[in-house]
Scaffold this motif. Structure first.
Motif, mmCIF file in Angstrom:
data_model
loop_
_atom_site.group_PDB
_atom_site.id
_atom_site.type_symbol
_atom_site.label_atom_id
_atom_site.label_comp_id
_atom_site.label_asym_id
_atom_site.label_seq_id
_atom_site.Cartn_x
_atom_site.Cartn_y
_atom_site.Cartn_z
ATOM 1 N N ASN A 124 0.781 -1.245 0.000
ATOM 2 C CA ASN A 124 0.000 0.000 0.000
ATOM 3 C C ASN A 124 0.809 1.290 0.000
ATOM 4 O O ASN A 124 0.267 2.342 -0.332
ATOM 5 N N VAL A 125 2.081 1.231 0.390
ATOM 6 C CA VAL A 125 2.898 2.445 0.474
ATOM 7 C C VAL A 125 3.702 2.597 -0.815
ATOM 8 O O VAL A 125 4.406 1.681 -1.232
ATOM 9 N N SER A 126 3.599 3.773 -1.423
ATOM 10 C CA SER A 126 4.308 4.015 -2.682
ATOM 11 C C SER A 126 5.495 4.962 -2.530
ATOM 12 O O SER A 126 6.362 5.017 -3.409
ATOM 13 N N HIS A 127 5.538 5.709 -1.427
ATOM 14 C CA HIS A 127 6.668 6.615 -1.194
ATOM 15 C C HIS A 127 6.721 6.933 0.296
ATOM 16 O O HIS A 127 5.687 7.140 0.925
ATOM 17 N N ILE A 128 7.936 6.981 0.842
ATOM 18 C CA ILE A 128 8.120 7.247 2.268
ATOM 19 C C ILE A 128 8.904 8.543 2.463
ATOM 20 O O ILE A 128 9.946 8.744 1.858
ATOM 21 N N LEU A 149 5.686 8.469 7.901
ATOM 22 C CA LEU A 149 5.000 9.524 7.146
ATOM 23 C C LEU A 149 5.175 9.162 5.688
ATOM 24 O O LEU A 149 6.278 9.253 5.147
ATOM 25 N N SER A 150 4.086 8.703 5.051
ATOM 26 C CA SER A 150 4.211 8.087 3.730
ATOM 27 C C SER A 150 2.973 8.317 2.881
ATOM 28 O O SER A 150 1.941 8.797 3.365
ATOM 29 N N VAL A 151 3.107 7.941 1.619
ATOM 30 C CA VAL A 151 1.958 7.929 0.719
ATOM 31 C C VAL A 151 1.332 6.543 0.782
ATOM 32 O O VAL A 151 1.944 5.550 0.392
ATOM 33 N N LYS A 155 -2.523 8.639 -0.937
ATOM 34 C CA LYS A 155 -2.850 9.720 -0.018
ATOM 35 C C LYS A 155 -1.714 9.863 0.996
ATOM 36 O O LYS A 155 -1.220 8.868 1.524
ATOM 37 N N LEU A 156 -1.318 11.109 1.262
ATOM 38 C CA LEU A 156 -0.268 11.336 2.247
ATOM 39 C C LEU A 156 -0.828 11.034 3.637
ATOM 40 O O LEU A 156 -1.858 11.594 4.039
ATOM 41 N N ALA A 157 -0.131 10.161 4.373
ATOM 42 C CA ALA A 157 -0.698 9.648 5.618
ATOM 43 C C ALA A 157 0.341 9.552 6.727
ATOM 44 O O ALA A 157 1.535 9.350 6.482
#
Length: 230
Positions: A124-128, A149-151, A155-157
């Motif tokens: 689920n995470v595409s960028h950290i 703190l990731s995408v 969505k930035l989450a």
């Protein structure tokens, strides 16, 4: 302007995830009689988010539980849970930092929790942007460390990891969601990032991973109201 360092990839083996790490603020953590605090480089003191939430939210349910099981048993249970939670957090952090021996010191039951968390992150995470990322807020007069703190699903989450012996209702994890909202306010204040989502990943024993996914703005007003009571 976003404050970022050099880009690379992370994750051992499959599921290599890009990262662009935000500037670290290197807060000093101190434990005082009234709870945990953080000091910035100028000596300014910020109360820990978790300390504030424990002081400002209703904890009567916890008091009832302690009265029911007794103080010694409650301390034993909490000590075991804290030790396990730390071991799982440390292993996931090592995995994300490309440590091949990320499972060291983990028990077999920890392996299950760690693997469930890692699988969800890879899917689920595409960028950290931050791993165990320290932040503070002059507005909230608070500071803390977010797990991630990731995408998440575009969505930035703010992402938080938990372990549990049983499935949890959303109303049981309100403090975790308020904690995520506090970190989302900090991300805006420090990095000009608009965090829209809060994701709580709960590795439940002998169950599939529980994912509680809420919108950050829905909790930000409550955090501001609570923390204004300091």
């Amino acid at each position: 302007m976003h404050q970022r360092l050099g880009e690379s990839t992370l994750g051992v083996g499959k599921g290599m995830i890009p990262r662009t790490l935000l500037k670290s603020h290197n807060l000093e953590q101190v434990t005082l009689e009234e709870g945990r605090h953080y000091l910035d480089v100028d000596g300014n003191k910020y109360t820990s988010v978790t300390t504030l939430l424990s002081q400002l939210t209703d904890s009567s349910f916890l008091e009832k539980w302690v009265n029911r099981v007794g103080v010694p048993e409650s301390e034993r249970i909490r000590g075991t849970a804290n030790k396990r939670g730390t071991a799982v957090h440390d292993a996931v952090e090592r995995y994300l930092n490309n440590d091949q021996d990320y499972l060291r010191d983990a028990t077999l039951i920890d392996h299950d929790a760690i693997n469930k968390l890692i699988e969800a992150i890879n899917q689920n995470v595409s960028h950290i942007f931050g791993i165990e990322h320290q932040m503070y807020s002059k507005e909230l007069k608070a500071a803390g460390t977010t797990d991630q703190l990731s995408v998440w699903k575009n969505k930035l989450a703010i992402i938080d990891y938990k372990t549990s012996k049983k499935w949890k209702k959303t109303e049981w994890v309100q403090n975790h969601l308020l904690q995520g909202a506090a970190y989302s306010i900090m991300a805006k204040e420090l990095h000009n990032l608009d965090v829209t989502d809060i994701v709580v990943l709960i590795a439940v024993d002998h169950e599939p991973l529980q994912i509680i996914h809420e919108k950050a703005p829905e909790y930000q007003a409550k955090v501001r109201a609570l923390f204004s009571q300091q």
